[in-house]
Design a protein around this motif. Structure first.
Motif, PDB file in Angstrom:
ATOM      1  N   GLN A 146     111.411 -14.847  10.566  1.00  0.00           N
ATOM      2  CA  GLN A 146     111.547 -15.655   9.348  1.00  0.00           C
ATOM      3  C   GLN A 146     110.804 -16.983   9.481  1.00  0.00           C
ATOM      4  N   ARG A 147     110.944 -17.625  10.626  1.00  0.00           N
ATOM      5  CA  ARG A 147     110.281 -18.923  10.818  1.00  0.00           C
ATOM      6  C   ARG A 147     108.770 -18.779  10.904  1.00  0.00           C
ATOM      7  N   ASP A 170     109.763 -26.548  16.762  1.00  0.00           N
ATOM      8  CA  ASP A 170     110.184 -26.241  15.397  1.00  0.00           C
ATOM      9  C   ASP A 170     110.432 -24.754  15.206  1.00  0.00           C
ATOM     10  N   HIS A 193     103.685 -18.113  17.824  1.00  0.00           N
ATOM     11  CA  HIS A 193     103.899 -17.741  16.430  1.00  0.00           C
ATOM     12  C   HIS A 193     103.575 -16.259  16.192  1.00  0.00           C
ATOM     13  N   ARG A 235     100.489 -24.279   0.384  1.00  0.00           N
ATOM     14  CA  ARG A 235     101.068 -25.621   0.537  1.00  0.00           C
ATOM     15  C   ARG A 235      99.987 -26.689   0.584  1.00  0.00           C
ATOM     16  N   ALA A 273     106.981 -16.693   9.348  1.00  0.00           N
ATOM     17  CA  ALA A 273     106.448 -16.416   8.009  1.00  0.00           C
ATOM     18  C   ALA A 273     106.012 -17.689   7.302  1.00  0.00           C
ATOM     19  N   ALA A 274     106.634 -18.805   7.618  1.00  0.00           N
ATOM     20  CA  ALA A 274     106.256 -20.083   7.000  1.00  0.00           C
ATOM     21  C   ALA A 274     104.861 -20.520   7.420  1.00  0.00           C
ATOM     22  N   PHE A 275     104.315 -19.912   8.460  1.00  0.00           N
ATOM     23  CA  PHE A 275     103.003 -20.293   8.965  1.00  0.00           C
ATOM     24  C   PHE A 275     101.922 -19.263   8.657  1.00  0.00           C
ATOM     25  N   GLU A 276     102.234 -18.258   7.827  1.00  0.00           N
ATOM     26  CA  GLU A 276     101.216 -17.292   7.428  1.00  0.00           C
ATOM     27  C   GLU A 276     100.090 -18.022   6.705  1.00  0.00           C
ATOM     28  N   ALA A 323     100.627 -18.762   2.990  1.00  0.00           N
ATOM     29  CA  ALA A 323     101.664 -19.760   2.734  1.00  0.00           C
ATOM     30  C   ALA A 323     101.165 -21.159   3.062  1.00  0.00           C
ATOM     31  N   VAL A 324     100.501 -21.298   4.189  1.00  0.00           N
ATOM     32  CA  VAL A 324      99.962 -22.607   4.581  1.00  0.00           C
ATOM     33  C   VAL A 324      98.883 -23.038   3.602  1.00  0.00           C
TER      34      VAL A 324
END
Length: 141
Positions: free
Chosen positions: A112-113, A71, A52, A125, A115-118, A121-122
């Motif tokens: 981009q992918r 993923d 990542h 969520r 970034a969903a795990f920053e 962001a996590v």
């Protein structure tokens, strides 16, 4: 010492001139930024932070289909998912090494992918999930 063990192994294979063992570093982003492809031929991961980190730096990933990485790479959009053998890993390396446009596109998707795990962001969520659970009315029996 792990570095000494690795250095001994490199000497045994006659590759000491082509390999450096740097030990613990705090400036990993410099190494990711200098790379063209990130290769992770691992047998098992729960969540591969290094993949990542590399993806966040725009590096296409070549990895075995393990948790989290599968993923991240997807259907080979952010790199290539290779089997757990040296032949498939080598084939994937050659394919990406010969195709700079594909590497660039895969690097963009990887960024981009990732970034969903920053962390922010996590965390957002997770907080939203907890808040939604607090809103659920208990079942009365």
């Amino acid at each position: 010492d792990k570095n000494q063990d690795c250095a001994s192994l490199a000497a045994r294979f006659g590759i000491t001139e082509r390999v450096r063992f740097l030990g613990y570093r705090r400036d990993l982003e410099r190494f990711y930024q200098a790379a063209d492809i990130f290769v992770l031929p691992t047998a098992y991961e729960t969540f591969c932070r290094s993949a990542h980190e590399a993806a966040a730096c725009g590096i296409p990933i070549i990895a075995t289909p393990v948790n989290g990485v599968r993923d991240l790479v997807g259907a080979n959009e952010a790199g290539i998912v290779a089997g757990r053998n040296s032949e498939e890993t080598a084939h994937a390396l050659v394919r990406l090494a010969r195709d700079p446009e594909r590497r660039a596109q895969a690097g963009k998707v990887a960024t981009q992918r990732a970034a969903a795990f920053e962390q922010e962001a996590v965390g957002a969520r997770l907080l939203a999930l907890h808040r939604s659970l607090l809103e659920i009315q208990p079942i009365r029996i």
